[in-house]
Write an enzyme that holds these catalytic residues in place. Structure first.
Site, PDB file in Angstrom:
ATOM      1  N   ALA A 103      59.566 -53.691 -19.977  1.00 21.41           N
ATOM      2  CA  ALA A 103      60.570 -54.073 -21.094  1.00 21.41           C
ATOM      3  C   ALA A 103      61.856 -53.664 -20.176  1.00 21.41           C
ATOM      4  O   ALA A 103      62.080 -52.999 -19.354  1.00 21.41           O
ATOM      5  CB  ALA A 103      60.276 -53.256 -22.317  1.00 21.41           C
TER       6      ALA A 103
ATOM      7  N   GLY B  26      55.794 -52.497 -19.673  1.00 17.18           N
ATOM      8  CA  GLY B  26      55.289 -53.763 -20.256  1.00 17.18           C
ATOM      9  C   GLY B  26      54.945 -55.118 -19.526  1.00 17.18           C
ATOM     10  O   GLY B  26      54.148 -55.746 -20.089  1.00 17.18           O
TER      11      GLY B  26
ATOM     12  N   GLU C 218      51.393 -54.539 -19.186  1.00 17.59           N
ATOM     13  CA  GLU C 218      50.623 -54.875 -20.502  1.00 17.59           C
ATOM     14  C   GLU C 218      50.588 -56.066 -20.936  1.00 17.59           C
ATOM     15  O   GLU C 218      49.835 -56.702 -21.500  1.00 17.59           O
ATOM     16  CB  GLU C 218      51.490 -54.129 -21.614  1.00 17.59           C
ATOM     17  CG  GLU C 218      51.276 -52.408 -21.617  1.00 17.59           C
ATOM     18  CD  GLU C 218      52.344 -51.614 -22.449  1.00 17.59           C
ATOM     19  OE1 GLU C 218      53.447 -51.899 -22.324  1.00 17.59           O
ATOM     20  OE2 GLU C 218      51.718 -51.029 -23.274  1.00 17.59           O
TER      21      GLU C 218
ATOM     22  N   GLU D 212      56.217 -45.436 -18.040  1.00 22.10           N
ATOM     23  CA  GLU D 212      57.004 -44.903 -19.507  1.00 22.10           C
ATOM     24  C   GLU D 212      57.076 -43.479 -19.588  1.00 22.10           C
ATOM     25  O   GLU D 212      58.281 -42.945 -19.986  1.00 22.10           O
ATOM     26  CB  GLU D 212      56.288 -45.503 -20.595  1.00 22.10           C
ATOM     27  CG  GLU D 212      56.197 -47.015 -20.866  1.00 22.10           C
ATOM     28  CD  GLU D 212      55.113 -47.575 -20.247  1.00 22.10           C
ATOM     29  OE1 GLU D 212      54.590 -47.284 -19.239  1.00 22.10           O
ATOM     30  OE2 GLU D 212      54.895 -49.068 -20.491  1.00 22.10           O
TER      31      GLU D 212
HETATM   32  N1  DAK Z   1      64.712 -53.156 -17.227  1.00 17.33           N
HETATM   33  C1  DAK Z   1      65.756 -53.495 -16.833  1.00 17.33           C
HETATM   34  N2  DAK Z   1      66.294 -53.840 -15.580  1.00 17.33           N
HETATM   35  C2  DAK Z   1      65.561 -53.511 -14.784  1.00 17.33           C
HETATM   36  C3  DAK Z   1      64.094 -53.208 -14.886  1.00 17.33           C
HETATM   37  C4  DAK Z   1      63.688 -52.888 -16.414  1.00 17.33           C
HETATM   38  N3  DAK Z   1      62.409 -52.467 -16.688  1.00 17.33           N
HETATM   39  N4  DAK Z   1      63.461 -52.871 -13.601  1.00 17.33           N
HETATM   40  C5  DAK Z   1      64.413 -53.203 -12.759  1.00 17.33           C
HETATM   41  N5  DAK Z   1      65.589 -53.384 -13.382  1.00 17.33           N
HETATM   42  C6  DAK Z   1      66.700 -53.949 -12.897  1.00 17.33           C
HETATM   43  C7  DAK Z   1      67.467 -52.784 -11.824  1.00 17.33           C
HETATM   44  O1  DAK Z   1      68.186 -51.905 -12.996  1.00 17.33           O
HETATM   45  C8  DAK Z   1      68.134 -53.711 -10.903  1.00 17.33           C
HETATM   46  O2  DAK Z   1      69.399 -54.099 -11.604  1.00 17.33           O
HETATM   47  P1  DAK Z   1      70.873 -53.958 -11.002  1.00 17.33           P
HETATM   48  O3  DAK Z   1      70.970 -52.401 -10.770  1.00 17.33           O
HETATM   49  O4  DAK Z   1      70.901 -54.463  -9.512  1.00 17.33           O
HETATM   50  O5  DAK Z   1      71.721 -54.543 -11.942  1.00 17.33           O
HETATM   51  C9  DAK Z   1      67.425 -54.800 -10.265  1.00 17.33           C
HETATM   52  O6  DAK Z   1      66.407 -54.788 -11.549  1.00 17.33           O
HETATM   53  C10 DAK Z   1      66.519 -54.457  -9.116  1.00 17.33           C
HETATM   54  O7  DAK Z   1      65.964 -53.215  -9.205  1.00 17.33           O
HETATM   55  P2  DAK Z   1      66.112 -52.086  -8.301  1.00 17.33           P
HETATM   56  O8  DAK Z   1      67.293 -51.902  -7.621  1.00 17.33           O
HETATM   57  O9  DAK Z   1      65.605 -50.874  -9.056  1.00 17.33           O
HETATM   58  O10 DAK Z   1      64.909 -52.456  -7.452  1.00 17.33           O
HETATM   59  P3  DAK Z   1      63.857 -51.690  -6.642  1.00 17.33           P
HETATM   60  O11 DAK Z   1      63.350 -52.558  -5.513  1.00 17.33           O
HETATM   61  O12 DAK Z   1      64.711 -50.623  -5.768  1.00 17.33           O
HETATM   62  O13 DAK Z   1      62.810 -50.904  -7.426  1.00 17.33           O
HETATM   63  C11 DAK Z   1      61.437 -50.748  -9.138  1.00 17.33           C
HETATM   64  C12 DAK Z   1      61.915 -51.689  -8.095  1.00 17.33           C
HETATM   65  C13 DAK Z   1      60.479 -51.814  -9.809  1.00 17.33           C
HETATM   66  C14 DAK Z   1      60.443 -49.698  -8.603  1.00 17.33           C
HETATM   67  C15 DAK Z   1      62.391 -50.405 -10.266  1.00 17.33           C
HETATM   68  O14 DAK Z   1      63.211 -51.210 -10.537  1.00 17.33           O
HETATM   69  C16 DAK Z   1      61.799 -49.574 -11.257  1.00 17.33           C
HETATM   70  O15 DAK Z   1      61.314 -48.603 -11.086  1.00 17.33           O
HETATM   71  N6  DAK Z   1      62.059 -50.393 -12.628  1.00 17.33           N
HETATM   72  C17 DAK Z   1      61.659 -49.808 -13.821  1.00 17.33           C
HETATM   73  C18 DAK Z   1      60.389 -49.907 -13.849  1.00 17.33           C
HETATM   74  C19 DAK Z   1      59.748 -49.125 -15.199  1.00 17.33           C
HETATM   75  O16 DAK Z   1      60.023 -48.001 -15.819  1.00 17.33           O
HETATM   76  N7  DAK Z   1      59.245 -50.135 -16.281  1.00 17.33           N
HETATM   77  C20 DAK Z   1      58.888 -49.611 -17.577  1.00 17.33           C
HETATM   78  C21 DAK Z   1      60.069 -49.951 -18.710  1.00 17.33           C
HETATM   79  S1  DAK Z   1      59.566 -49.293 -20.143  1.00 17.33           S
HETATM   80  C22 DAK Z   1      56.620 -52.488 -26.865  1.00 17.33           C
HETATM   81  C23 DAK Z   1      56.532 -53.337 -25.896  1.00 17.33           C
HETATM   82  C24 DAK Z   1      56.772 -52.973 -24.465  1.00 17.33           C
HETATM   83  C25 DAK Z   1      57.155 -51.716 -24.262  1.00 17.33           C
HETATM   84  C26 DAK Z   1      57.317 -50.784 -25.115  1.00 17.33           C
HETATM   85  C27 DAK Z   1      57.047 -51.127 -26.458  1.00 17.33           C
HETATM   86  N8  DAK Z   1      56.581 -52.605 -28.256  1.00 17.33           N
HETATM   87  C28 DAK Z   1      55.697 -53.809 -28.685  1.00 17.33           C
HETATM   88  C29 DAK Z   1      56.431 -51.734 -29.365  1.00 17.33           C
HETATM   89  C30 DAK Z   1      57.378 -51.571 -22.677  1.00 17.33           C
HETATM   90  C31 DAK Z   1      58.096 -50.434 -22.255  1.00 17.33           C
HETATM   91  C32 DAK Z   1      58.498 -50.473 -21.025  1.00 17.33           C
HETATM   92  O17 DAK Z   1      58.101 -51.455 -20.067  1.00 17.33           O
END
Ligand code: DAK
Length: 295
Positions: free
Chosen positions: A100, A144, A147, A167
């Site tokens: 997400a 997400g 998911e 998460e």
């Molecule tokens: N959200 C927003 N931006 C993101 C992102 C994300 N999840 N993942 C990556 N980006 C953005 C980064 O901020 C970066 O943007 P700039 O800084 O260039 O502006 C760009 O994408 C490239 O990312 P990185 O520079 O970090 O790229 P790397 O290759 O170094 O790293 C990575 C890739 C995938 C390991 C890293 O980006 C990362 O750790 N990303 C976050 C992964 C994460 O934590 N995902 C879980 C998010 S929480 C619900 C439904 C859904 C959910 C909850 C409730 N309901 C229906 C109630 C879901 C929750 C989640 O998914």
């Protein structure tokens, strides 16, 4: 590479059945009468297959509210399109979806999230889409993103794909079904470890653990070819029988065995009321290829 192949071999058609041609190589959706999206691409790589490509490359396809709304809209259009028998959802080589959109979620308060019913439309794919949907996952499928892949009916991936539920590292837990769907798919101990450590797992693991039904050693192009071929094969059968097949397999996730088997038998009985049962069995007897009526 794949795009070039697509433009040569694939029939490319927009989601709206009556509209004309989309040039996949240009990765745009600019057909007269067709719907243009900001965060996804839609096309028809084979006559009966709908393909949705998540397309926010700068954010690794993070699933913003706009993207989910557009995905749901495209899925609804494919549902209504009589020509489409199955749907594939994919991302880029680097990311199916990195979760997400954290930047969208970060400023939320309880009252703002509650008042706007934030990300409620996420369940649309799992609850409202009756045609089969295949996730073709290359690169990251995190949070997400993982998911979303789990909500699809089949999961295909590259062996190097990276799945995970990170998460816990953000101070929250999965919110779109991973604690339930992942646990049912790979068992409690593995799911618990993934959710509580935030450790990732590979596409190769996904295949070995029974989460993915097809794992491809190549890149996204090879993966997508396999997923599209699978979707085309499904689309070549009676739509009614396919819908019923999806419905009964999904019931196995909710019903106790005895009720599930009973439900399957009732639906099996009901298919004798379709034209396609007559067409299929007559074609077998006459050693012919069935021409389905989808009725
Ligand atoms: N959200 C927003 N931006 C993101 C992102 C994300 N999840 N993942 C990556 N980006 C953005 C980064 O901020 C970066 O943007 P700039 O800084 O260039 O502006 C760009 O994408 C490239 O990312 P990185 O520079 O970090 O790229 P790397 O290759 O170094 O790293 C990575 C890739 C995938 C390991 C890293 O980006 C990362 O750790 N990303 C976050 C992964 C994460 O934590 N995902 C879980 C998010 S929480 C619900 C439904 C859904 C959910 C909850 C409730 N309901 C229906 C109630 C879901 C929750 C989640 O998914």
């Amino acid at each position: 590479m794949f795009a070039q192949r697509c433009s040569r071999f694939f029939i490319v058609k927009p989601v709206v059945p009556s509209a004309s041609y989309l040039n996949r190589a240009s990765r745009t959706f600019s057909t007269t009468g067709a719907k243009s999206y900001e965060t996804i691409l839609t096309e028809t790589p084979k006559p009966n297959v709908g393909l949705v490509t998540l397309n926010r490359p700068k954010a690794l396809n993070a699933l913003s509210s706009t993207l989910i709304a557009e995905l749901n809209d495209a899925l609804n259009r494919y549902e209504e399109d009589k020509d489409i028998g199955a749907i594939v959802i994919t991302g880029s080589e680097k990311a199916f979806a990195a979760g997400a959109d954290i930047k969208e979620m970060e400023p939320l308060t309880f009252s703002s999230a509650y008042a706007q019913n934030f990300i409620a439309p996420w369940s649309h794919l799992a609850n409202a889409v009756r045609k089969p949907v295949i996730a073709a996952v290359s690169g990251y499928a995190l949070g997400g993103g993982c998911e979303l892949a789990l909500m699809c009916d089949m999961l295909h991936c590259t062996s190097s794909a990276t799945f995970g539920q990170p998460e816990i590292k953000l101070g929250v837990i999965p919110g779109a079904g991973a604690s339930q769907r992942l646990t049912r798919a790979i068992g409690k101990s593995r799911a618990m470890e993934i959710v509580l450590t935030g450790n990732n797992f590979s596409g190769k693991n996904a295949g070995e653990w029974g989460l993915a039904s097809q794992v491809v050693d190549g890149g996204k192009d090879e993966l997508l070819e396999k997923s599209i071929a699978t979707a085309a094969k499904i689309s070549s059968y009676s739509r009614i029988a396919v819908l019923a097949g999806k419905e009964v397999v999904n019931k196995s996730q909710e019903l106790p065995l005895k009720e599930g088997v009973e439900y399957e038998r009732r639906l099996f009985h009901s298919l004798f009321g379709t034209k396609d049962q007559k067409i299929g069995m007559k074609a077998f007897s006459e050693k012919k290829k069935p021409e389905w009526s989808h009725e």
